[in-house]
Design a protein around this motif. Structure first.
Motif, PDB file in Angstrom:
ATOM      1  N   LEU A 189      20.298   8.137  69.367  1.00  0.00           N
ATOM      2  CA  LEU A 189      20.666   8.382  70.754  1.00  0.00           C
ATOM      3  C   LEU A 189      21.847   7.500  71.159  1.00  0.00           C
ATOM      4  CD1 LEU A 189      19.684  10.156  73.031  1.00  0.00           C
ATOM      5  CD2 LEU A 189      18.387   8.217  73.899  1.00  0.00           C
ATOM      6  N   SER A 190      21.749   6.208  70.814  1.00  0.00           N
ATOM      7  CA  SER A 190      22.825   5.332  71.290  1.00  0.00           C
ATOM      8  C   SER A 190      24.122   5.653  70.569  1.00  0.00           C
ATOM      9  CB  SER A 190      22.443   3.861  71.130  1.00  0.00           C
ATOM     10  OG  SER A 190      21.750   3.676  69.932  1.00  0.00           O
ATOM     11  N   LEU A 191      24.020   5.979  69.271  1.00  0.00           N
ATOM     12  CA  LEU A 191      25.246   6.335  68.561  1.00  0.00           C
ATOM     13  C   LEU A 191      25.864   7.601  69.152  1.00  0.00           C
ATOM     14  CD1 LEU A 191      24.580   5.549  64.811  1.00  0.00           C
ATOM     15  CD2 LEU A 191      26.403   4.694  66.287  1.00  0.00           C
ATOM     16  N   ALA A 192      25.010   8.549  69.443  1.00  0.00           N
ATOM     17  CA  ALA A 192      25.535   9.809  69.964  1.00  0.00           C
ATOM     18  C   ALA A 192      26.198   9.594  71.323  1.00  0.00           C
ATOM     19  CB  ALA A 192      24.415  10.836  70.085  1.00  0.00           C
ATOM     20  N   VAL A 193      25.522   8.821  72.172  1.00  0.00           N
ATOM     21  CA  VAL A 193      26.093   8.580  73.497  1.00  0.00           C
ATOM     22  C   VAL A 193      27.406   7.813  73.368  1.00  0.00           C
ATOM     23  CG1 VAL A 193      25.773   7.345  75.654  1.00  0.00           C
ATOM     24  CG2 VAL A 193      23.915   8.698  74.708  1.00  0.00           C
ATOM     25  N   ALA A 194      27.392   6.790  72.503  1.00  0.00           N
ATOM     26  CA  ALA A 194      28.602   5.996  72.320  1.00  0.00           C
ATOM     27  C   ALA A 194      29.730   6.855  71.767  1.00  0.00           C
ATOM     28  CB  ALA A 194      28.316   4.831  71.382  1.00  0.00           C
ATOM     29  N   SER A 195      29.376   7.681  70.797  1.00  0.00           N
ATOM     30  CA  SER A 195      30.439   8.471  70.156  1.00  0.00           C
ATOM     31  C   SER A 195      31.027   9.489  71.114  1.00  0.00           C
ATOM     32  CB  SER A 195      29.892   9.186  68.920  1.00  0.00           C
ATOM     33  OG  SER A 195      29.093  10.261  69.330  1.00  0.00           O
ATOM     34  N   SER A 196      30.223   9.891  72.109  1.00  0.00           N
ATOM     35  CA  SER A 196      30.746  10.905  73.017  1.00  0.00           C
ATOM     36  C   SER A 196      31.880  10.349  73.866  1.00  0.00           C
ATOM     37  CB  SER A 196      29.633  11.435  73.911  1.00  0.00           C
ATOM     38  OG  SER A 196      29.253  10.417  74.806  1.00  0.00           O
ATOM     39  N   ARG A 197      31.992   9.009  73.884  1.00  0.00           N
ATOM     40  CA  ARG A 197      33.102   8.427  74.637  1.00  0.00           C
ATOM     41  C   ARG A 197      34.378   8.420  73.811  1.00  0.00           C
ATOM     42  NH1 ARG A 197      31.294   6.823  79.135  1.00  0.00           N
ATOM     43  NH2 ARG A 197      29.074   6.432  79.373  1.00  0.00           N
ATOM     44  N   LEU A 198      34.193   8.545  72.508  1.00  0.00           N
ATOM     45  CA  LEU A 198      35.392   8.539  71.654  1.00  0.00           C
ATOM     46  C   LEU A 198      36.072   9.893  71.742  1.00  0.00           C
ATOM     47  CD1 LEU A 198      33.830   6.834  68.517  1.00  0.00           C
ATOM     48  CD2 LEU A 198      35.129   5.785  70.380  1.00  0.00           C
ATOM     49  N   ARG A 199      37.281   9.901  71.280  1.00  0.00           N
ATOM     50  CA  ARG A 199      38.016  11.149  71.201  1.00  0.00           C
ATOM     51  C   ARG A 199      37.674  11.788  69.888  1.00  0.00           C
ATOM     52  NH1 ARG A 199      42.979  11.974  74.213  1.00  0.00           N
ATOM     53  NH2 ARG A 199      43.224  10.061  75.385  1.00  0.00           N
ATOM     54  N   LEU A 200      36.694  12.663  69.912  1.00  0.00           N
ATOM     55  CA  LEU A 200      36.308  13.300  68.659  1.00  0.00           C
ATOM     56  C   LEU A 200      36.923  14.684  68.603  1.00  0.00           C
ATOM     57  CD1 LEU A 200      32.555  12.346  68.478  1.00  0.00           C
ATOM     58  CD2 LEU A 200      34.449  11.412  67.173  1.00  0.00           C
ATOM     59  N   PRO A 201      37.326  15.067  67.423  1.00  0.00           N
ATOM     60  CA  PRO A 201      37.845  16.432  67.289  1.00  0.00           C
ATOM     61  C   PRO A 201      36.684  17.419  67.272  1.00  0.00           C
ATOM     62  CG  PRO A 201      37.803  15.360  65.156  1.00  0.00           C
ATOM     63  CD  PRO A 201      37.298  14.341  66.151  1.00  0.00           C
ATOM     64  N   GLY A 202      37.001  18.652  67.179  1.00  0.00           N
ATOM     65  CA  GLY A 202      35.965  19.670  67.011  1.00  0.00           C
ATOM     66  C   GLY A 202      35.568  20.305  68.314  1.00  0.00           C
ATOM     67  N   PRO A 203      34.765  21.344  68.204  1.00  0.00           N
ATOM     68  CA  PRO A 203      34.399  22.122  69.398  1.00  0.00           C
ATOM     69  C   PRO A 203      33.592  21.295  70.374  1.00  0.00           C
ATOM     70  CG  PRO A 203      33.392  23.036  67.392  1.00  0.00           C
ATOM     71  CD  PRO A 203      34.143  21.822  66.991  1.00  0.00           C
ATOM     72  N   VAL A 204      33.616  21.716  71.607  1.00  0.00           N
ATOM     73  CA  VAL A 204      32.892  21.029  72.666  1.00  0.00           C
ATOM     74  C   VAL A 204      31.853  21.989  73.222  1.00  0.00           C
ATOM     75  CG1 VAL A 204      33.100  19.975  74.933  1.00  0.00           C
ATOM     76  CG2 VAL A 204      34.901  19.668  73.236  1.00  0.00           C
ATOM     77  N   LEU A 205      30.651  21.499  73.408  1.00  0.00           N
ATOM     78  CA  LEU A 205      29.597  22.350  73.953  1.00  0.00           C
ATOM     79  C   LEU A 205      29.599  22.235  75.466  1.00  0.00           C
ATOM     80  CD1 LEU A 205      26.789  21.353  71.446  1.00  0.00           C
ATOM     81  CD2 LEU A 205      28.432  23.206  71.284  1.00  0.00           C
ATOM     82  N   GLY A 206      29.427  23.353  76.117  1.00  0.00           N
ATOM     83  CA  GLY A 206      29.427  23.348  77.577  1.00  0.00           C
ATOM     84  C   GLY A 206      28.050  23.577  78.138  1.00  0.00           C
ATOM     85  N   ASN A 207      28.003  23.827  79.432  1.00  0.00           N
ATOM     86  CA  ASN A 207      26.715  23.987  80.104  1.00  0.00           C
ATOM     87  C   ASN A 207      25.852  25.074  79.470  1.00  0.00           C
ATOM     88  OD1 ASN A 207      28.166  22.294  81.714  1.00  0.00           O
ATOM     89  ND2 ASN A 207      27.342  23.124  83.615  1.00  0.00           N
ATOM     90  N   ASN A 208      26.481  26.202  79.160  1.00  0.00           N
ATOM     91  CA  ASN A 208      25.683  27.295  78.609  1.00  0.00           C
ATOM     92  C   ASN A 208      25.050  26.930  77.285  1.00  0.00           C
ATOM     93  OD1 ASN A 208      25.993  29.030  80.692  1.00  0.00           O
ATOM     94  ND2 ASN A 208      27.869  29.947  79.872  1.00  0.00           N
ATOM     95  N   ASP A 209      25.800  26.171  76.493  1.00  0.00           N
ATOM     96  CA  ASP A 209      25.244  25.769  75.202  1.00  0.00           C
ATOM     97  C   ASP A 209      24.055  24.846  75.396  1.00  0.00           C
ATOM     98  OD1 ASP A 209      27.326  27.066  73.608  1.00  0.00           O
ATOM     99  OD2 ASP A 209      28.625  25.613  74.610  1.00  0.00           O
ATOM    100  N   ILE A 210      24.161  23.980  76.390  1.00  0.00           N
ATOM    101  CA  ILE A 210      23.049  23.067  76.641  1.00  0.00           C
ATOM    102  C   ILE A 210      21.819  23.855  77.088  1.00  0.00           C
ATOM    103  CG2 ILE A 210      22.255  21.150  78.039  1.00  0.00           C
ATOM    104  CD1 ILE A 210      25.109  20.191  78.185  1.00  0.00           C
TER     105      ILE A 210
END
Ligand SMILES: Nc1ncnc2c1ncn2[C@@H]1O[C@H](COP(=O)(O)OP(=O)(O)OP(=O)(O)O)[C@@H](O)[C@H]1O
Ligand SMILES: Nc1ncnc2c1ncn2[C@@H]1O[C@H](COP(=O)(O)OP(=O)(O)OP(=O)(O)O)[C@@H](O)[C@H]1O
Ligand SMILES: [Mg+2]
Ligand SMILES: [Mg+2]
Lengths: 363, 342, 459, 291, 363
Positions: B148-169
């Motif tokens: 969880l903490s890695l995922a939250v932390a990584s979401s602040r980084l500029r990661l490449p790749g697709p982004v999930l939006g509200n509908n995906d959630i």
């Protein structure tokens, strides 16, 4: 200090650019009225100031804060929505008092403020009704009530009186002006009612397609419209326009209308409009300046098509040459459709515009 | 009067249709009701229809049920009530919150962050458990927290790749409901027992079962409430926003009341789900917090179907729900949004 | 008397009243006696097995006493504690019918559970129909022998055929045919008569030497054929009968005869539940004078009909998980529960579901006269006693992975009942899958377990 | 328009955390076991088998059969539920006489535990002791094999599903109908749009989003149908009415063949995800159009 | 024949009587405008005619049909709702064309009609938008568009132009009048805009609290209001009222205002109002009749409190004695608050009302 300043603000919905870069400064405590044709972006501008719409680019400042990305609640604006947006599940009293309740105002104070607002708005009898059991005008008043119980930095009114009868509207106008005087708040006010714009505003901003055509105090706007658009937009009934050219006729300048009529330009104006000699220009004259028959005024023949008696005076609608023309005649004048009357033109009140750019000349 | 009210002939056709459907819904229930007052003999002797006319009602089934002969009736009833009400209340509340957030706010989750979560959670757990041998429960907790903490932390980084939006959630939430419950229930039981071993008793506790119910009701609540929220006029919320009403108060004071019909319907649905849920109740409880469905199902014994007992138990199980439905359906009235906006 | 104050036992079984009420009744007495406390936890019958499995395998001390079906025992044995030696002696111990004491309660020489209910299939019939003179005459005319409780399965079917009179609302027999509704025990009863060879004990399901499935041998095929035939001589929709419907059909007066557990008799005799009270006759299961010998692969002919008793289901067992922290108290409770007095009372108390499993249960006529007429009681107890003490007893199948085996059987059985496949095809398929399963589980393990379950010494 | 506000985290995290916490272990557990041969009984040491479980399942005709059966039950039942449920919701929304009573009455079936429903169904459908038999006898069809012949049994299961879950559709659609604005109907009434035209022109499109959600949820839930089948037919005759979850139940809780069941669960998940995505993809253009 | 006739119609919501028995006959092809204060029952009346609200008692007839209980669809009315009531899920084009689609008009005809309506309403650019992406005025125009593509027996317009700018409003006014002329349909039109009422109506019905105060052609209403209410309601800014008594002062009648001012009544009127001598009466004079300084006119002193320059002229707001008074002065007059000016009163245009009943006297 609650100056509102929009700097190079733009707004697009999807791909549609609704507001091209817009600069507008509303001084602290100023009462600014936005007017403009339906769909020109008045509501959008208000919503951007309130923070309900994020500006696509540019910067918005209220007081000395940059609020461009600040959320609405923190901007301390109070807004009357064009479509009311009442809380449907609350009574009128609750609707009006809700903001205060949320801010933890003591019940007694809320009651007092609500009662006061209800008195101002003539809503006393409806305090316990839900919005669904109100008439259109009553709902609109509730929406006003909700806004005026606060003491925000900026008031935003979006056509707040459009569904009220004339009498009430005048009362409300007075109340809003009193409010402005009392609270010393900046007010941005959208209206389609010219009288409202004229009587209330410190400054009127005329918008068209998201752009500001002219921003000035009401009288200037009326007397010295900057361009054809403003001239046509301000004043009801609208200014008459006759296309033609300015030509020298001996000492004087004469306006030769395309239909053949010629109107001399008074000497005081002649020097100012001389630059446009020979160019196609548009002459503008308001209907109200066609009523008083001064012997010195030139007259034009008007073939009447329609007559609108308004009470204090009557409108004679017809054509002068190819141009539609509305003349104001004293009430009780005996005219009939298809009559041709001679309309006096108050030539001091004539306006001239370059046909090419629409800009006013001779000012 | 409202435009919606049917007038004229249509009204009677609709009534006829409704009565037909009523007959279809009610007949089995009527049958259950009378069967619960039949004696075993009355049941096996072929169908009889009207009490006192073609059979003599008897209270024996009810006596048996209420005396606890057919299972711990009072215990399960109370447990069911407590768990059902609280789980569906909390699920509706928490789920509505999430649904509201998913309707009104923008969420962007990077696919890589999500993948990172899954990989770290899986890998972390498997490594801790199989290589460091530190116990399933602790492995799980460590892996979860790390992921969880890695995922939250990584979401602040500029990661490449697709982004999930509200509908995906939203879809992710619902997909939780797509997984067949068989293995999930068992795995959850395992997890709960393991937690019990490190001192966090979850099996056969109020918290354990309620928590599971909340989690499994959330997807439905979110998916349904989302549509109700979407139907609301946003202007009303905007009015409140301008008034500097905090978001949570907008939600509680304005959004929820405006979506009352949907909220109540969703609550009823959740309550019905929780109230009737069987598999989790079976695995996650064993005595104190056993719920009604277990008792009802138990009436289908290896000795065969004792219709009279089944009927009485089924009736008892629906009576509270009927009362609930009666109370709640009064609040489901139309015209709530009338007058909100022009 | 031991003092267990402060001890709370948690006993699990299926939802009451059957078995659960026996546990509860005993709990009351035991609590008074020992100051301990028993908390009876109930789960639906179909969910009891997974519930116990999961709680045992999780290693938690969830339950102190588990009451379960004997067929599940092989899956539980690793997790059960042994019965205290003190309980394995004395008059009370000897009073337990030997088939339980020596076979069902024992696993690899260790007593791991205590029978708390006796179960075997017996035969029930309608005295009023059988002793009706017209019926007797008509029957004799048609079949050439007297109308009486059948000795062989063929007679059983004859009688069923004779009474099959749908226009009068009467059908021949009732058995369970429903998948998941105890169907295969009824098949086993038919089959037992043809395959339980007195000389080859424990050879009914598998070859106890090689663990090869026997289900497709001619004895089985014949049993299945007759079982299918019985389904046609039963009320409509009998294919959806579980044992409950069998009882209902019998007590409702819809059928002339039926086979099943002792409940049929008890329910049938109870005027509150039955239209045929007073006319419930009981007898042992029919048998056969031909039995398949799997070793010689031949039918062995006998000069008399061999009465084979099938221990269908085999009666509920009570045991104490090794993980229990109150093993001593738990066993004490089981001892009290199964003591002749307490269990004797339970056996005649309606709704406890406890059927005789002690010799003393079947000999104490006083107990039974309360619920039966004298004739009924005599026949009922006779049948019950014969069932548990018969010469040729067929034990039920008990194997690790029991449900894997029975599921295969159930599916194929249903197909055969529906006429989609022939009995031979169905059983061939079962045999093939059983063998595969045995290999998967480990043939040696399974063989050892099978032998243990059949009371055969380990090889 | 959605907005951005830190408060959103407060709204979503509780739900997110609860679901994550509850679902992560089952996910890890089932995914890892699906690649192993793992049986609780008889206890056999777990062994990694790669995709064996999956291939075994995909080659097992029984798997395809139960998937097919489940699909039939789910699709027919949900379609009927939706049509009937919508009709009833409309009637209730139009205030048929006695609407208040119907409202509660119509909900009842949903409030009965599925096990109990199935038990009740068995009672009613009992060919000798049940009332339906007597009714059919009047029409000259005595003792119909409601639960013992595949077609009848499937029909009976579907009927019971419809009986039990139409209330769900009624409830949700009614709630949806209640939030529709009145004035739009007034406008349509002035145009003299017939009820039929009002339905297709206004009601149906405006109810589309909630309809999509309701049908979707019903579909997912229907695919998990077990109690009804388990109690009514036990999956019989043969395996002709067996459903995916019942199959999983037999494998998981009777045989405790956990590796296989896990693989089955994942295949099920994939299967239903595909159905769900296809369903949503088909409806997306309509949803967008009517947004 | 589509006369609309309301006979003894009443309407209560719950217990609240909103419309006491109301009689109103609208002739075939007549253009009737309903005006009245907010909440007086205009919308309710319209909705009863349309059939959206069931009259509590009384009878409603359209043409020769009794429609009291007929459902809306069969009354063949077309209505612009005060709150638009657009179909939110349809585009502008679909919204406008829906009614025709329902009636099975061929697609090509629908498209043509929609395009024509869009042209009239300046909506051409928005035909494919949903209402939610329109501005307030655009929505209102869609609502109008939906009504005008039909050819009903009766048009019902509920404040259809309230959210449009002045220019557009005038255009729309013209279009609606053209429509009326073209289709020869009965029109009932609610508005708060007096100019609209005056210019469009064959007859204006002034309502108050559900009752009809006066129904007459616009000029009559302006010139001969039947009572205080109508006098105050019609005209903007509103008529000034001064309370006092009529007394004989030599040959003439003199009005003695309560504050001390005396105004002689011209001889032509004296005979007519003589009946009220000695009774408390109210004198009414419109602001527009206080502007022209004729030497024969009496004057009154006005202490100015506020000034509203309107362009063509300016309003001076203040008090005469205890009574609030608004005077209209020529634009450019140099006045300041706190000045006291002398206001000429056009005494031919004075109105007198009995204070007790509010009825006009001397007509
Ligand atoms: N549903 C209702 N329940 C109770 N009172 C109502 C209801 N609807 C309207 N009213 C009341 O009836 C009166 C007349 O309403 P109506 O809408 O006809 O007014 P209106 O003349 O159209 O006013 P406006 O110019 O403000 O639209 C109002 O006082 C209103 O409060
Ligand atoms: N969500 C949206 N998507 C696309 N275009 C929009 C949206 N909202 C508004 N518009 C367009 O933006 C323009 C400006 O709208 P706005 O509401 O600001 O106009 P307005 O000046 O308030 O007009 P009115 O006087 O009619 O209320 C309009 O042409 C409108 O069609
Ligand atoms: Mg606007
Ligand atoms: Mg109105």
């Amino acid at each position: 200090m609650s100056q509102v300043r929009l700097e190079q603000v733009t707004k697009s919905f999807g791909g549609v650019l609704v507001i091209p870069p817009l600069d507008l400064v509303i001084a602290d405590k100023e009462f600014v009225v936005l007017v403009g044709p339906s769909g020109c972006g008045k509501t959008t501008t208000l919503r951007m100031i309130a923070g309900l719409e994020q500006a696509t680019s540019g910067e918005i400042r209220i007081g000395d804060r940059d609020v461009t990305t600040l959320r609405p609640g923190l901007r301390n604006c109070s807004m009357v929505f064009q479509n009311y947006a009442l809380y449907p599940h609350m009574t009128v009293a609750e609707n009006i008092g809700y903001g205060m309740k949320v801010r933890g105002t003591p019940k007694a104070d809320i009651d007092r403020a609500v009662a006061e607002a209800a008195r101002i708005l003539n809503l006393g009898a409806y305090l316990n009704r839900k919005p669904s059991a109100l008439s259109g005008g009553q709902r609109q008043r509730v929406a006003i009530g909700r806004a005026i119980v606060r003491q925000p930095d900026v008031f935003l009114f979006d056509e707040p009186l459009s569904n009220l009868d004339a009498k009430l509207r005048i009362e409300m106008r007075t109340e809003i002006k009193l409010l402005h005087r009392r609270l010393q708040t900046t007010i941005v006010y959208v209206t389609h009612d010219q009288v409202e714009a004229m009587t209330m505003a410190d400054r009127v901003v005329v918008m068209s397609q998201g752009r500001i055509e002219q921003a000035a105090d009401p009288i200037t706007l009326y007397e010295l419209p900057k361009n054809l658009f403003v001239a046509a937009f301000i004043g009801a009934p609208s200014m008459n326009f006759i296309e033609g050219t300015l030509e020298r006729g001996g000492d004087n300048l004469v306006f030769h209308a395309d239909g053949g009529v010629a109107i001399p330009v008074p000497n005081g104006r002649a020097a100012l409009v001389a630059e446009a000699i020979g160019q196609p220009v548009v002459l503008g004259i308001r209907p109200e300046h066609t009523m008083v028959a001064d012997p010195s005024f030139p007259t034009v023949p008007l073939k009447i098509a329609d007559i609108e008696p308004l009470g204090p005076h009557t409108l004679a609608i017809g054509k002068i040459g190819p141009a539609a023309f509305t003349a104001q005649v004293p009430a009780g004048t005996r005219i009939r459709p298809d009559d041709t009357i001679s309309v006096p033109i108050d030539h001091e009140k004539m306006h001239f515009f370059l046909k090419s750019t629409g800009e006013a000349i001779g000012r | 009067m409202s435009v919606r009210t049917l007038k004229g002939n249509g009204r009677w056709w609709a009534l006829a249709g409704c009565l037909l459907w009523l007959a279809f819904t009610f007949f089995p229930l009527y049958w259950v009701a009378i069967t619960s007052f039949k004696t075993p003999l009355g049941v096996v002797g072929g169908p009889t229809y009207i009490p006192f006319v073609d059979f003599q009602p008897s209270l024996s089934a009810w006596r048996e049920l209420l005396s606890g002969e057919r299972g711990q009736f009072y215990n399960t009833f109370i447990a069911s009530t407590i768990i059902g009400l609280s789980a569906s209340l909390i699920a509706t509340a928490v789920g509505s919150m999430a649904a509201y957030a998913l309707v009104r706010f923008t969420f962007r989750v990077k696919l890589l962050s999500a993948l990172l979560f899954v990989v770290v959670a899986f890998g972390g757990y498997l490594i801790c458990y199989n290589i460091f041998r530190i116990g399933q429960a602790l492995s799980l907790i460590y892996a979860f927290l790390a992921a969880l903490s890695l995922a939250v932390a990584s979401s602040r980084l500029r990661l490449p790749g697709p982004v999930l939006g509200n509908n995906d959630i939203v879809f992710w939430f619902v997909s939780q409901r797509m997984f067949p419950p068989i293995v999930a229930a068992f795995a959850l039981f395992l997890m709960y027992t393991e937690m019990g071993k490190i001192g966090l008793k979850l099996v056969d506790t109020y918290v354990g079962l309620t928590f599971a119910y909340i989690a499994f009701s959330l997807p439905i609540v979110i998916w349904l409430m989302r549509d109700f929220f979407e139907a609301l006029p946003i202007e009303v919320e905007e009015a409140a926003m301008v008034d500097n009403v905090p978001s949570w108060r907008i939600f509680i004071g304005i959004v929820l009341p405006m979506s009352k019909p949907g909220l109540i319907a969703t609550f009823m649905i959740t309550l019905a789900f929780v109230w009737n849920e069987f598999l989790f109740a079976l695995f996650l409880t064993h005595s104190k917090w056993q719920t009604l469905p277990i008792l009802v199902a138990g009436q289908n014994s290896q000795r065969g179907d004792e219709w009279w007992a089944i009927s009485a138990a089924a009736l008892v199980a629906i009576i509270p729900m009927v009362i609930m439905a009666g109370i709640l359906s009064r609040f489901m009235r139309s015209g709530l949004l009338l007058g909100a906006i022009k | 008397e031991p003092d267990y104050s402060g001890v709370t036992l948690s006993a699990v079984t299926q939802t009451g009243p059957y078995i659960a009420s026996a546990l509860q009744l005993a709990a009351k007495g035991w609590e008074e006696k020992t100051c301990g406390k028993v908390n009876v936890v109930e789960f639906p019958w179909s969910e009891l097995y997974p519930k116990i499995v999961t709680s045992l395998t999780s290693g938690e001390d969830t339950f102190d006493v588990i009451a379960f079906a004997p067929a599940w025992a092989p899956d539980f044995t690793d997790y059960l504690s042994e019965m205290p030696q003190a309980m394995q002696t004395g008059a009370d111990w000897e009073d337990i019918a030997p088939v339980y004491r020596e076979a069902l309660m024992v696993w690899n020489g260790k007593v791991l559970s205590q029978t708390m209910d006796g179960d075997a299939h017996t035969y029930s019939y309608r005295i009023d129909l059988f002793e009706n003179a017209d019926n007797q005459k008509a029957f004799k005319d048609k079949y050439g022998y007297d109308l009486a409780p059948p000795k062989t399965w063929k007679q059983y079917l004859d009688i069923a055929e004779f009474f099959q009179q749908p226009d009068k609302g009467l059908w021949g027999t009732a058995e369970a045919f429903r998948r998941g509704g105890q169907q295969f025990w009824f098949l086993f009863s038919h089959v037992a008569g043809y395959t339980s060879h007195p000389d080859n004990p424990g050879g009914m399901f598998f070859d106890p030497d090689t663990m090869d499935a026997q289900v497709n041998n001619p004895g089985w095929v014949r049993g299945l054929e007759e079982y299918i035939r019985a389904s046609k001589l039963a009320p409509p929709n009998a294919l959806n009968f579980s044992f409950g419907e069998v009882n209902a059909a019998f007590a409702g007066g819809q059928v002339a005869e039926s086979i099943g557990w002792g409940d049929t008799g008890v329910i049938g005799a109870d005027p509150k539940q039955s239209k045929v009270a007073g006319n419930v006759g009981s007898a042992s299961l029919p048998g056969s004078d031909e039995i398949w010998n799997y070793k010689t692969k031949k039918w062995d002919k006998f000069d008399h009909v061999i009465q084979t008793s099938f221990m269908a289901f085999g009666g509920w067992q009570a045991a104490v998980p090794a993980s229990s922290k109150n093993q001593e108290a738990a066993w004490d409770y089981i001892k009290y529960l199964t003591s002749p007095d307490v269990s004797g009372q339970a056996a005649i108390t309606g709704g406890t579901g406890v059927n005789p499993y002690r010799i003393s249960h079947t000999t104490n006529m006083d107990l039974w006269s309360k619920i039966f007429s004298e004739r009924e009681a005599k026949e009922y107890l006779g049948a019950q006693k014969d069932a548990v003490t018969a010469q040729n007893i067929a034990l039920d199948m008990r194997l690790p992975g029991y449900f894997s085996y029975t599921e295969i059987l159930e599916i194929e059985l249903s197909k055969a009942l529906a006429g989609e496949v022939t009995p031979q095809q169905a059983l061939d398929s079962v045999a093939e899958q059983w063998n595969k399963l045995t290999d998967e589980f480990g043939r040696d393990n399974q063989l050892a377990a099978y032998r243990a379950s059949m009371g055969l010494p380990q090889k | 328009m959605t907005r951005n506000d830190p408060i959103k985290h407060v709204f979503i995290w509780p739900a997110l955390l609860i679901v994550l916490v509850i679902s992560i272990f089952p996910l890890i557990y089932s995914l890892t076991t699906s690649f192993m041969s793992l049986r609780l009984v008889p206890p056999i040491p777990p062994r990694f088998v790669g995709f064996d479980n999956y291939t075994a399942l995909l080659q097992n005709p029984r798997f395809w059969h139960v998937a097919w059966t489940t699909s039939i039950i789910a699709f027919i039942a949900v379609a009927l539920q939706y049509v009937i449920g919508f009709a009833v919701a409309l009637a209730l929304n139009a205030r048929v006489p006695g609407e208040g009573l119907f409202r509660i009455g119509f909900l009842l079936p949903m409030l009965v535990a599925p096990v109990a429903v199935a038990l009740i169904a068995r009672q009613v459908l009992n060919p000798t002791m049940g009332p339906l038999n007597e009714l059919m006898t009047i029409f000259g069809f005595p003792n119909l094999p409601f639960l013992t012949q595949t077609k009848w049994a499937l029909g009976a299961i579907i009927a019971v599903e419809v009986w039990q879950w139409t209330p769900f559709v009624i409830l949700m659609l009614l709630a949806g109908l209640q939030t529709l604005p009145d004035d739009v109907y007034e406008a349509a009434a002035l145009e003299n749009a017939s009820p039929w035209q009002q339905f297709w022109g206004i009601t149906f499109p405006m109810m589309l989003p909630i309809s999509v959600a309701v049908v979707f949820i019903r579909l997912i839930e229907s695919y998990k149908i077990i109690d009804t089948v388990f109690v009514m037919t036990g999956g019989g005759p043969g395996i002709s009415t067996e459903t995916l979850t019942l199959f999983a139940y037999q494998e998981g809780f009777k045989k405790f063949n956990l590796g296989y069941t896990s693989a089955l669960s994942f295949l099920f998940l994939i299967f239903i995800t595909i159905i769900g995505l296809v369903y949503l993809a088909i409806l997306k253009p309509y949803l967008e159009k009517h947004k």
